[in-house]
Design a protein around this motif. Structure first.
Motif: not given
Lengths: 482, 431
Positions: B46, B50, B344-348, A407-412
């Protein structure tokens, strides 16, 4: 998984039921792809100039792209010049107006698949736009839909009759530059379905298209466009089976959904294309781009899919939540057995305020199957109060298979609430034991557990489909656990 | 100046100043050649999707020269009770320390006296991208720690790396830690830097635990406000070994923390706990890979992030379960608190599983402070700002739950408290 059950082994060894080739004369173009082929396709279909130009732009863009290899699937390189990009059943010139005019051999094919058009017409009340290879051969219930102002026809028909709608909406969700397969499709797409639901209309029946891939080494490039105008509702079913063949067949479809203000689109798929034999020989390569655009406020798009077929599935039905208060849903069951590989998931792009999305993904791996969930949840800066809930569970049924979650989750936006949960496990020995000691056979017990595992998704399907889907799961998995 | 030429000069100087054994010089040359062709990874890679390294690539960094060792006193952290304290200033050890029980020396000295001891650690470095090559080419010093078999070394080893350098300097370090069969140790790796100077540092750790070994490792990163820092830890665990790894990223401008853990023996256990605190324009990227290559191992990951202002947090956690690794138990959780509309947060959180008899879960959550908890505190007469601080601190301090040694617990708590100045004193702190 050490004990063996002979009856289950027999079932496991069972070949693909829908494997047969209907011998119909095809009107097809030579293999290969160049500008002339595209002009030929366009000319054959008598298309307006804007569409030809659009195809050519897509083709030129496609030439600059390289095939993507980021997915978790492995296959021998595809020679895009060895594929014929157009094939139509012979009766194309004078397309049949009713079922009576349809080639009887074709009808027999459907009968073998258990979807006799007539029966469905009467019993199920489903309007079937059957796509045999590339040209639509029968459209039913058209008049009933026309009363309500609903347009449900093949894509080529829509190009001629409603060119302004096509020009306005084609490529507005999936542009021809989107990705390698979508560009290819934009250049060479042969036919597909077109649906337009006018303002305030609730479509009285489930619309359905059956796709069949038939002629040898013919890629099928479908293009579906569904537009739900303000306040309308439509439920669309897509089901697929393909005859048995040893060569890998390429399928790159594009589906575009557009929901305007307060409109709802429900799109359900049962995909049961030929998965290849137990050693992974043959089978369909399925590279699909599906995307919905919740353009108006309070709109809703819901994807439900049951993927049991294809050697390779590369498919990410997505929703762009542009309108405020819009809702996106994705319910998926993906099953891989033998040497099947699936890399599937969704993208939920939250742009509007108070947008909500739900993702329920169930992956089942058996044999040597490789099953990947790949999903993106993106909350843009503008998406105040966005909410997402994701659950992806995997069930492993052999020690040779694989289940992966990316999963990729990007929150702004700080007001977002995003949850992601995933679990991976095998069928619990306790559950199995309980069912066995109640007198169920292993096979029934496994089927029951799997159906329970998938219930959240199956119950989202329209009733006719739900029955088919449950059967499919049972057939695809029999003997996977011994 | 041409960028490649600039790096070449830096590299040539480094080679000239360090009399390395031939195999190492050769290795460094090879790594540098690879680095010259690939350069810094871009967003198209990849693994670096980010994290933008362009500003790094555009700055000409110089290897730091001899230290003016007077400016570091105010950077020093609190002393951990009964600890062995080793201080590096701008990449050089300033306080030589020895121990009778364990082997403790700098990389430079080990290479002089006993290069064979560490050769495999340096040559077997997992070369996943050009950053490894850069470190191999330019890292000349670091710490080498060997804990002998069955030695229960109770004193925490506090490795303090201070960065006081002038503008545009860089430091590359390489640490090697080996715990022999049945050995036990506690190591604290602590990076602290001066604010407002732009500098670049990489720190690579190779850690290996033999059978039945026990390691508690703390990684503290409190780099300067304009610092670029890349930390990579390669952790190998043999049968029945046990690791508790804590990672605290509290400062720095652009920080990347990578952990590559691998189980090579059955029945081993690894617990990873992380906390990252983003403020201002900080960018903090955690890239964690856990590799269950063998059966019967357990792993647990808990990473928590608090992102305020314009900070950007990235979490990538991957658990790979190989096809023979039956009975694996792997858990992973990433929770994030976003406090500002610019953060901002990007989580994988990723799972890659090839075995069937396993128990693997992962979860990620992104949210805000619980309105009800806030209301509860306010209804008790607590000022809203303080109540918020209390909840945020509580969220962060959760990561200290697994810190078992009391001296270290006290140290961690004090250290984290620096970042929550408005937080009222707790009961046990009042005593």
């Amino acid at each position: 998984m050490s004990q063996n059950n002979p009856s289950l082994d027999a079932l496991l060894a069972r070949d693909y039921e829908h494997g047969f080739v209907t011998d119909i004369e095809s009107d097809r173009l030579p293999n290969g792809l160049n500008e002339d082929i595209i002009r030929a396709i366009s000319a054959k279909k008598n298309e307006p100039e804007f569409l030809l130009q659009w195809r050519l732009k897509a083709f030129h863009h496609w030439l600059t792209m390289t095939e993507p290899h980021w997915s978790h699937i492995y296959y021998p390189p595809i020679d895009y010049q060895a594929v014929s990009y157009y094939s139509a059943p012979k009766s194309k010139a004078d397309a049949p107006k009713s079922l009576d005019e349809v080639d009887p051999e074709l009808l027999a094919t459907y009968a073998k698949l258990g979807i006799p058009l007539k029966e469905q017409e009467m019993l199920a009340g489903v309007a079937v736009d059957a796509v045999f290879d590339s040209v639509s051969v029968a459209t039913t219930f058209k008049s009933k839909l026309a009363e309500k102002g609903i347009i449900f026809c093949s894509f080529s028909e829509a190009v001629h009759e409603y060119p302004e709608l096509i020009e306005q909406y084609l490529g507005s969700v999936v542009p021809y530059t989107d990705n390698f397969y979508a560009s290819l499709n934009s250049a060479v797409f042969s036919d597909g379905s077109f649906v337009y639901i006018p303002k305030g209309v609730r479509c009285p029946m489930e619309l359905s298209t059956y796709f069949r891939i038939n002629a040898a080494s013919t890629g099928q490039f479908e293009r579906t466009l569904i537009i739900a105008d303000e306040g309308s509702y439509v439920s669309y079913l897509e089901g697929c089976t393909a005859p048995k063949r040893d060569e890998n067949q390429l399928h790159a479809a594009v589906v575009e959904l557009i929901a305007l203000e307060k409109a709802t689109i429900k799109y359900s798929t049962v995909q049961n294309w030929y998965p290849g034999d137990k050693d992974g020989k043959g089978g369909i390569y399925n590279f699909v781009t599906k995307r919905g655009d919740c353009r108006g406020s309070n709109s809703k798009i819901s994807w439900t899919q049951v993927e049991t077929g294809s050697a390779i599935t590369w498919k990410y039905p997505s929703v762009v939540l542009r309108g405020d208060n819009s809702i996106g849903e994705f319910y998926s069951v993906a099953l891989t057995n033998n040497r099947q590989q699936a890399d599937t998931g969704t993208k939920m792009i939250h742009l509007g305020k108070n947008t909500r999305s739900t993702i329920i993904s169930k992956g089942i791996s058996a044999g040597y199957g490789q099953n990947t969930y790949r999903g993106l949840v993106k909350i843009a800066k503008s998406a105040v109060n966005a909410r997402n809930y994701t659950q992806c569970d995997s069930l492993l049924m052999s020690d040779k298979c694989g289940a992966h979650t990316f999963p990729y989750i990007e929150v702004k936006n700080p007001t977002a609430k995003v949850e992601h949960e995933a679990s991976t496990s095998k069928i619990s020995e306790d559950q199995l034991f309980y069912l066995l000691q109640r007198g169920l056979t292993t096979e029934d017990a496994v089927s029951m557990i799997v159906n329970g595992f998938c219930k959240q998704v199956i119950r989202e399907l329209p009733m006719e489909f739900a029955v088919e889907a449950q059967k499919l799961l049972g057939i695809s998995l029999e003997g996977a656990v011994g | 100046m041409n960028t490649n030429l600039h790096w070449q000069t830096q590299f040539d100087n480094s080679i000239a100043q360090n009399a390395n054994p031939n195999w190492l010089t050769e290795l460094r040359h090879q790594a540098f050649k690879r680095w010259q062709t690939s350069g810094f990874p871009t967003l198209r890679n990849e693994r670096w999707k980010y994290t933008e390294l362009m500003p790094l690539a555009q700055t000409e960094f110089h290897l730091s020269k001899n230290t003016s060792s007077d400016h570091y006193q105010d950077l020093l952290p609190e002393t951990i009770e009964n600890s062995l304290r080793l201080i590096f200033v701008d990449g050089q050890l300033i306080s030589e320390l020895t121990s009778d029980e364990i082997y403790l020396a700098t990389l430079v000295n080990t290479l002089k006296q006993n290069p064979a001891k560490i050769e495999p650690y340096i040559t077997n470095k997992n070369s996943i991208d050009s950053i490894t090559d850069l470190n191999t080419a330019l890292a000349t010093d670091g710490m080498v720690i060997f804990i002998p078999a069955n030695c229960n070394f109770t004193r925490p080893i506090h490795l303090i790396y201070l960065y006081t350098q002038i503008q545009n300097n860089m430091v590359h370090m390489q640490n090697i830690v080996h715990l022999a069969e049945g050995a036990t140790a506690t190591i604290v790796e602590h990076h602290i830097g001066k604010d407002d100077n732009r500098y670049f540092s990489t720190s690579f750790n190779s850690i290996k635990l033999e059978k039945n070994a026990n390691l508690t490792y703390y990684r503290w990163q409190e780099q300067g406000s304009d610092a670029y820092h890349i930390n990579r830890t390669q952790l190998m665990q043999a049968t029945h070994s046990n690791t508790a790894f804590f990672s605290f990223d509290l400062k720095g401008h652009l920080v990347r923390n990578e952990i590559f853990q691998e189980f090579i023996g059955e029945n081993a256990e690894c617990k990873l706990t992380g906390l990252y605190l983003g403020r201002g324009k900080q960018h903090i990227d955690n890239y964690i890979t856990l590799n269950h290559a063998v059966p019967f191992c357990r792993s647990e990951q808990l990473f928590k992030g608090i992102l305020d202002d314009r900070s950007h947090g990235v979490f990538h956690g991957k658990v790979v379960v190989s096809k023979d690794a039956q009975k694996t138990d792997a858990q992973q959780h990433n929770a994030n608190l976003i406090l500002s509309d610019k953060a901002e947060i990007d989580t994988q959180p990723q799972l890659e599983i090839y075995a069937d008899d396993v128990k693997c879960t992962h979860g990620a959550a992104i949210g805000q402070l619980d309105e009800e908890a806030l209301f509860y505190l306010e209804s008790r007469g607590i000022n809203a700002d303080i109540a918020k601080q209390m909840l945020i601190y509580g969220f962060a301090a959760d990561t200290l739950q697994h810190v078992e040694q009391s001296t270290l617990h006290a140290f961690c708590q004090t250290r984290i408290r620096h970042y929550f100045p408005e937080m009222p004193l707790l009961q046990d702190e009042l005593k």
